[in-house]
Motif scaffolding. Structure first.
Motif, short mmCIF file in Angstrom:
data_model
loop_
_atom_site.label_atom_id
_atom_site.label_comp_id
_atom_site.label_asym_id
_atom_site.label_seq_id
_atom_site.Cartn_x
_atom_site.Cartn_y
_atom_site.Cartn_z
N SER A 80 0.81 -1.22 0.00
CA SER A 80 0.00 0.00 0.00
C SER A 80 0.84 1.27 0.00
O SER A 80 0.37 2.32 -0.45
CB SER A 80 -0.94 0.01 1.21
N SER A 83 1.34 2.46 -3.94
CA SER A 83 0.26 2.25 -4.92
C SER A 83 0.46 3.08 -6.18
O SER A 83 0.42 2.56 -7.30
CB SER A 83 -1.09 2.59 -4.29
N GLY A 311 -4.72 -4.94 -5.14
CA GLY A 311 -4.18 -3.79 -4.44
C GLY A 311 -4.30 -2.48 -5.20
O GLY A 311 -3.72 -1.47 -4.78
N THR A 312 -5.05 -2.46 -6.30
CA THR A 312 -5.16 -1.23 -7.10
C THR A 312 -5.91 -0.15 -6.34
O THR A 312 -5.44 0.97 -6.18
CB THR A 312 -5.87 -1.51 -8.43
N ARG A 313 -7.15 -0.48 -5.90
CA ARG A 313 -7.93 0.43 -5.06
C ARG A 313 -8.95 -0.40 -4.30
O ARG A 313 -9.57 -1.31 -4.86
CB ARG A 313 -8.61 1.52 -5.89
#
Length: 459
Positions: A80, A83, A311-313
């Motif tokens: 995170s 990102s 883990g993109t959003r």
């Protein structure tokens, strides 16, 4: 817009009376839901609640949908801090961005990174995340503690990669220990993880599959994601990655393959025949992939799959929208498919079928008696949802994260109005931001493109 107060919701036993309950059978009106001891004890017509539960005071929730929490079938919680470092970058960024970044983490920063990601996931309506294993040089308990403290359910991967080691013994011993370590944990569900097939020996690919199958766990593997990886497998084995996994005995219900964007008709048949599950990650495809996984075709063939963020959003409603939209752009427009699975397909694969894909189908992902009480209260009184004609489609295409008024995991109120109820979310965000600057400064990250700000200045 409705505002919820925490007091009536912060109890061990709840009798909830929402406007709509989103069940596996469809949306139900005039129903009540009983939550006790972390599970759904009853979903029944509202006119029965007074007779069956005279000692409980119902919590009226007009203008709200009570729906299952989303399941993120593929995440990297300890990434995170970086990102936006992946934005605009070509494929296989894990070699240049994620491995160096995670390698710069210590126990404290790994914990903070994972808890920051968990908070974002909860704010986006995810009650379960499948973490594909950290490469940080720390005990994986740092990630488990972060998920547990945040209050999110986590399928926690332990990386098993031995392609450069003399033998698979230590890796398999660690795998067995990991699978036993979290037995009985309320929120942590152990799994094994192989970053990509070429990072493990054939024996380890086979043996991790056997270990996971015996333990009722899953093995998470990135597979058939990028053209470069497919070509390396063809050169090395004469087989595509998924085909190679099949020849060594790694496919099966215990395998959760991430991405699978590059599938031949024969590989689709392999998935269907073996019961292997896939995480369909549409936002990752759009941001840094080579293709979009054929999710509608997988649904038609009965292939098990969930939806993942990679883990993109951490935004469940935007993931639903992306899942349907990507299928329409990649496949539907060319053949005149105006439905592309329809609303229910994406809701089901983001919840119950996603839970099945990550190995928790018997535990969570649905509003039903006996299931874990992992759910959301979503406000449907705003202009986005009124008038309402087709709630599943409306949730996929029109709902927003700011409509999520409460998030429950294992029957406990974890977030209200976007923030934790029993720990300081804003303080965590500030602390993580400060530590992230230090971590990224010492991580040997290599980017191909400048940031958008740098690009603007140069041009």
């Amino acid at each position: 817009m409705n505002r919820l107060t925490a007091d009536p919701l912060d109890a061990d036993t709840l009798l909830l009376a929402p406007e709509v309950v989103l069940t596996p059978e469809g949306p139900l009106r005039d129903h009540a839901v009983l939550v006790a001891d972390g599970t759904f004890r009853a979903v029944e017509p509202a006119d029965r609640r007074g007779r069956r539960h005279p000692h409980l005071t119902p919590v009226p929730l007009p203008g709200h949908v009570l729906m299952p929490g989303f399941v993120d079938a593929h995440h990297h919680l300890t990434q995170s801090f970086g990102s936006a470092l992946a934005f605009g970058e070509p494929s296989e960024i894990f070699r240049r961005v994620w491995v160096p970044l995670e390698g710069a983490l210590d126990e404290e920063s790994a914990y903070l990174a994972a808890k920051l990601a968990a908070l974002e996931s909860l704010r986006g309506g995810f009650t379960t995340v499948a973490d594909a294993g950290t490469r940080a040089p720390v005990d994986v308990e740092a990630v488990a503690s972060a998920a547990r403290d945040a209050g999110i359910r986590c399928v926690l991967g332990l990386v098993c990669a031995d392609a450069d080691e003399p033998g698979p013994g230590p890796t398999l011993a660690a795998a067995e220990k990991h699978l036993a370590r979290y037995e009985g944990d309320a929120l942590i569900h152990p799994s094994l993880a192989v970053p990509i097939p070429e990072s493990a020996t054939d024996r380890t690919l086979r043996d991790t599959a056997l270990l996971a199958a015996e333990a009722g766990a899953v093995v998470q593997i990135h597979v058939n994601e990028h053209l470069a990886a497919v070509e390396r497998s063809l050169l090395r084995h004469g087989l595509r990655p998924l085909e190679h996994l099949h020849t060594v005995g790694a496919l099966g219900p215990q395998l959760l393959g991430a991405h699978a964007t590059l599938l031949t008709p024969g590989e689709l048949t392999l998935l269907a025949d073996t019961g292997t599950a896939i995480s369909y990650n549409p936002v990752a495809s759009a941001w840094k992939g080579n293709a979009v996984a054929p999710a509608v075709a997988m649904a038609e063939r009965g292939i098990r799959f969930g939806l993942g963020t990679d883990g993109t959003r951490g935004d469940g409603f935007r993931l639903l929208d992306a899942a349907e939209f990507a299928q329409r752009i990649a496949y539907g427009l060319a053949v005149g498919d105006s439905s592309c699975g329809a609303g229910w397909t994406w809701l089901e694969h983001a919840t119950g079928r996603g839970a099945d894909a990550v190995g928790l189908g018997e535990r969570t992902g649905r509003i039903a008696e006996g299931a874990a009480a992992d759910f959301l209260l979503v406000d449907i009184t705003g202009p986005e949802m009124r008038p309402s004609w087709d709630l599943p489609w409306e949730l996929v295409r029109r709902a927003n994260r700011d409509q999520i008024k409460a998030v429950f995991v294992a029957g406990r109120l974890r977030l209200r109005e976007g923030w934790p109820t029993d720990w300081d979310g804003p303080a965590l965000v500030e602390q993580a931001a400060a530590v992230a600057e230090e971590v990224v400064a010492r991580a040997p990250v290599t980017r191909v493109h400048p940031t958008s700000v740098e690009h603007r200045r140069r041009s």
